[in-house]
Design a protein around this motif. Sequence first.
Motif, PDB file in Angstrom:
ATOM      1  N   ASP A 140       0.806  -1.224   0.000  1.00 56.84           N
ATOM      2  CA  ASP A 140       0.000   0.000   0.000  1.00 56.84           C
ATOM      3  C   ASP A 140       0.842   1.277   0.000  1.00 56.84           C
ATOM      4  OD1 ASP A 140      -2.227  -1.590   0.073  1.00 56.84           O
ATOM      5  OD2 ASP A 140      -2.660  -1.259   2.198  1.00 56.84           O
ATOM      6  N   PHE A 141       2.176   1.143   0.157  1.00 57.98           N
ATOM      7  CA  PHE A 141       3.022   2.318   0.325  1.00 57.98           C
ATOM      8  C   PHE A 141       4.220   2.299  -0.624  1.00 57.98           C
ATOM      9  CE2 PHE A 141       1.059   1.202   4.365  1.00 57.98           C
ATOM     10  CZ  PHE A 141       0.386   2.374   4.654  1.00 57.98           C
ATOM     11  N   PRO A 142       4.661   3.474  -1.057  1.00 56.94           N
ATOM     12  CA  PRO A 142       5.890   3.552  -1.866  1.00 56.94           C
ATOM     13  C   PRO A 142       7.106   3.171  -1.013  1.00 56.94           C
ATOM     14  CG  PRO A 142       4.685   5.652  -1.910  1.00 56.94           C
ATOM     15  CD  PRO A 142       4.013   4.769  -0.917  1.00 56.94           C
ATOM     16  N   SER A 143       8.190   2.806  -1.663  1.00 54.71           N
ATOM     17  CA  SER A 143       9.383   2.361  -0.941  1.00 54.71           C
ATOM     18  C   SER A 143       9.977   3.462  -0.073  1.00 54.71           C
ATOM     19  CB  SER A 143      10.428   1.829  -1.921  1.00 54.71           C
ATOM     20  OG  SER A 143      10.801   2.848  -2.823  1.00 54.71           O
ATOM     21  N   SER A 144       9.823   4.722  -0.483  1.00 57.08           N
ATOM     22  CA  SER A 144      10.350   5.821   0.330  1.00 57.08           C
ATOM     23  C   SER A 144       9.642   5.886   1.682  1.00 57.08           C
ATOM     24  CB  SER A 144      10.211   7.152  -0.406  1.00 57.08           C
ATOM     25  OG  SER A 144       8.848   7.419  -0.686  1.00 57.08           O
ATOM     26  N   GLU A 145       8.348   5.610   1.681  1.00 62.98           N
ATOM     27  CA  GLU A 145       7.591   5.603   2.935  1.00 62.98           C
ATOM     28  C   GLU A 145       7.972   4.403   3.801  1.00 62.98           C
ATOM     29  OE1 GLU A 145       5.275   8.015   4.062  1.00 62.98           O
ATOM     30  OE2 GLU A 145       6.191   9.108   2.413  1.00 62.98           O
ATOM     31  N   ILE A 146       8.224   3.264   3.178  1.00 65.51           N
ATOM     32  CA  ILE A 146       8.638   2.070   3.912  1.00 65.51           C
ATOM     33  C   ILE A 146      10.006   2.314   4.557  1.00 65.51           C
ATOM     34  CG2 ILE A 146       9.222  -0.391   3.718  1.00 65.51           C
ATOM     35  CD1 ILE A 146       6.215   0.281   3.399  1.00 65.51           C
ATOM     36  N   ALA A 147      10.904   2.973   3.827  1.00 67.71           N
ATOM     37  CA  ALA A 147      12.223   3.292   4.382  1.00 67.71           C
ATOM     38  C   ALA A 147      12.093   4.232   5.574  1.00 67.71           C
ATOM     39  CB  ALA A 147      13.109   3.914   3.309  1.00 67.71           C
ATOM     40  N   GLU A 148      11.169   5.188   5.494  1.00 66.60           N
ATOM     41  CA  GLU A 148      10.938   6.111   6.606  1.00 66.60           C
ATOM     42  C   GLU A 148      10.377   5.366   7.821  1.00 66.60           C
ATOM     43  OE1 GLU A 148       8.294  10.062   7.399  1.00 66.60           O
ATOM     44  OE2 GLU A 148       9.119   9.809   5.386  1.00 66.60           O
ATOM     45  N   LEU A 149       9.454   4.434   7.585  1.00 60.97           N
ATOM     46  CA  LEU A 149       8.918   3.623   8.670  1.00 60.97           C
ATOM     47  C   LEU A 149      10.024   2.786   9.306  1.00 60.97           C
ATOM     48  CD1 LEU A 149       6.537   2.435  10.334  1.00 60.97           C
ATOM     49  CD2 LEU A 149       6.241   0.770   8.484  1.00 60.97           C
ATOM     50  N   ALA A 150      10.886   2.214   8.481  1.00 60.75           N
ATOM     51  CA  ALA A 150      11.995   1.404   8.992  1.00 60.75           C
ATOM     52  C   ALA A 150      12.934   2.242   9.847  1.00 60.75           C
ATOM     53  CB  ALA A 150      12.754   0.774   7.824  1.00 60.75           C
ATOM     54  N   ALA A 151      13.223   3.465   9.410  1.00 63.47           N
ATOM     55  CA  ALA A 151      14.089   4.348  10.194  1.00 63.47           C
ATOM     56  C   ALA A 151      13.449   4.660  11.549  1.00 63.47           C
ATOM     57  CB  ALA A 151      14.369   5.626   9.417  1.00 63.47           C
ATOM     58  N   PHE A 152      12.150   4.918  11.543  1.00 60.33           N
ATOM     59  CA  PHE A 152      11.450   5.205  12.793  1.00 60.33           C
ATOM     60  C   PHE A 152      11.446   3.991  13.713  1.00 60.33           C
ATOM     61  CE2 PHE A 152       7.474   5.211  15.276  1.00 60.33           C
ATOM     62  CZ  PHE A 152       7.729   6.305  16.077  1.00 60.33           C
ATOM     63  N   LEU A 153      11.149   2.820  13.169  1.00 60.96           N
ATOM     64  CA  LEU A 153      11.106   1.611  13.987  1.00 60.96           C
ATOM     65  C   LEU A 153      12.480   1.291  14.576  1.00 60.96           C
ATOM     66  CD1 LEU A 153       8.776  -0.691  11.850  1.00 60.96           C
ATOM     67  CD2 LEU A 153       8.210   0.530  13.974  1.00 60.96           C
ATOM     68  N   SER A 154      13.543   1.490  13.796  1.00 61.98           N
ATOM     69  CA  SER A 154      14.880   1.219  14.320  1.00 61.98           C
ATOM     70  C   SER A 154      15.242   2.226  15.410  1.00 61.98           C
ATOM     71  CB  SER A 154      15.916   1.232  13.201  1.00 61.98           C
ATOM     72  OG  SER A 154      15.985   2.506  12.614  1.00 61.98           O
ATOM     73  N   GLU A 155      14.809   3.466  15.255  1.00 62.21           N
ATOM     74  CA  GLU A 155      15.041   4.480  16.286  1.00 62.21           C
ATOM     75  C   GLU A 155      14.297   4.111  17.568  1.00 62.21           C
ATOM     76  OE1 GLU A 155      13.911   9.125  17.304  1.00 62.21           O
ATOM     77  OE2 GLU A 155      13.561   8.360  15.281  1.00 62.21           O
ATOM     78  N   VAL A 156      13.066   3.667  17.418  1.00 64.12           N
ATOM     79  CA  VAL A 156      12.240   3.301  18.575  1.00 64.12           C
ATOM     80  C   VAL A 156      12.858   2.119  19.319  1.00 64.12           C
ATOM     81  CG1 VAL A 156      10.023   2.229  19.170  1.00 64.12           C
ATOM     82  CG2 VAL A 156      10.080   4.227  17.716  1.00 64.12           C
ATOM     83  N   VAL A 157      13.385   1.153  18.575  1.00 61.84           N
ATOM     84  CA  VAL A 157      13.975  -0.023  19.214  1.00 61.84           C
ATOM     85  C   VAL A 157      15.242   0.361  19.979  1.00 61.84           C
ATOM     86  CG1 VAL A 157      15.140  -2.214  18.734  1.00 61.84           C
ATOM     87  CG2 VAL A 157      12.989  -1.685  17.627  1.00 61.84           C
ATOM     88  N   ARG A 158      16.049   1.246  19.399  1.00 59.22           N
ATOM     89  CA  ARG A 158      17.286   1.662  20.053  1.00 59.22           C
ATOM     90  C   ARG A 158      17.052   2.675  21.170  1.00 59.22           C
ATOM     91  NH1 ARG A 158      19.921   3.536  15.209  1.00 59.22           N
ATOM     92  NH2 ARG A 158      19.413   1.866  13.824  1.00 59.22           N
ATOM     93  N   ASN A 159      15.950   3.428  21.087  1.00 55.26           N
ATOM     94  CA  ASN A 159      15.695   4.485  22.056  1.00 55.26           C
ATOM     95  C   ASN A 159      14.201   4.526  22.412  1.00 55.26           C
ATOM     96  OD1 ASN A 159      15.806   6.738  23.646  1.00 55.26           O
ATOM     97  ND2 ASN A 159      16.124   8.171  21.958  1.00 55.26           N
ATOM     98  N   PRO A 160      13.718   3.541  23.191  1.00 60.20           N
ATOM     99  CA  PRO A 160      12.272   3.487  23.493  1.00 60.20           C
ATOM    100  C   PRO A 160      11.787   4.610  24.383  1.00 60.20           C
ATOM    101  CG  PRO A 160      13.448   1.797  24.714  1.00 60.20           C
ATOM    102  CD  PRO A 160      14.451   2.436  23.793  1.00 60.20           C
ATOM    103  N   PHE A 161      12.708   5.355  25.030  1.00 60.39           N
ATOM    104  CA  PHE A 161      12.297   6.451  25.915  1.00 60.39           C
ATOM    105  C   PHE A 161      12.372   7.820  25.228  1.00 60.39           C
ATOM    106  CE2 PHE A 161      13.968   3.079  28.676  1.00 60.39           C
ATOM    107  CZ  PHE A 161      12.786   2.753  29.300  1.00 60.39           C
ATOM    108  N   PHE A 162      12.804   7.840  23.957  1.00 55.22           N
ATOM    109  CA  PHE A 162      12.893   9.065  23.150  1.00 55.22           C
ATOM    110  C   PHE A 162      13.745  10.146  23.821  1.00 55.22           C
ATOM    111  CE2 PHE A 162       9.086   6.937  21.745  1.00 55.22           C
ATOM    112  CZ  PHE A 162       9.211   6.983  20.374  1.00 55.22           C
ATOM    113  N   LYS A 163      14.889   9.746  24.341  1.00 50.25           N
ATOM    114  CA  LYS A 163      15.789  10.707  24.985  1.00 50.25           C
ATOM    115  C   LYS A 163      16.901  11.101  24.056  1.00 50.25           C
ATOM    116  CE  LYS A 163      14.824   9.322  29.650  1.00 50.25           C
ATOM    117  NZ  LYS A 163      15.288   8.883  30.907  1.00 50.25           N
TER     118      LYS A 163
END
Length: 171
Positions: free
Chosen positions: A148-171
Amino acid sequence: MNLEKRKYTEEELEAINMSREMAGLPPIAQENENITVQNKEVKNEMKAVEAITTEETVEEIKERKNEAERNRLKQQGGLRPNQLFSYTLINWDRKTQEVICKYPTTKKASKYSKMELDPGTGKGVFLFADVVNDFYNDELLPKFEIEDFPSSEIAELAAFLSEVVRNPFFK
């Protein structure tokens, strides 16, 4: 007395026509009535143009929603295992669509933050596509269709998910 030849203000004309209607007579019409209607239409068209120019773009809406979600997660103290959160993407129809995500357990979270070394350069390479696939395969992206999404959007989601996994407290 010929009422139709005389010029009236809008209020006078409205009062006369209301009186004529109560008496069972047809309303009178004036040439300037059409001009007034046309001016109202032009004014309405101008308002529509102003509304269009002040409207947010799809990208701005997406950014605003994602920032609001990020702030919400920060305020509650970060993410916990199995907690749901969302991320907004733009689908192929150029409309915003929320993707519901489930934060992984601590044991699974470690596998999402892996990096590989590029043999040619010796630099660390992070494979974003693997993050989305791992989340999808582990059923942490319910009701998500990657097509349902272009690859650029999937890459953005992947970047966000990897950030969340590495920094779940958003510090």
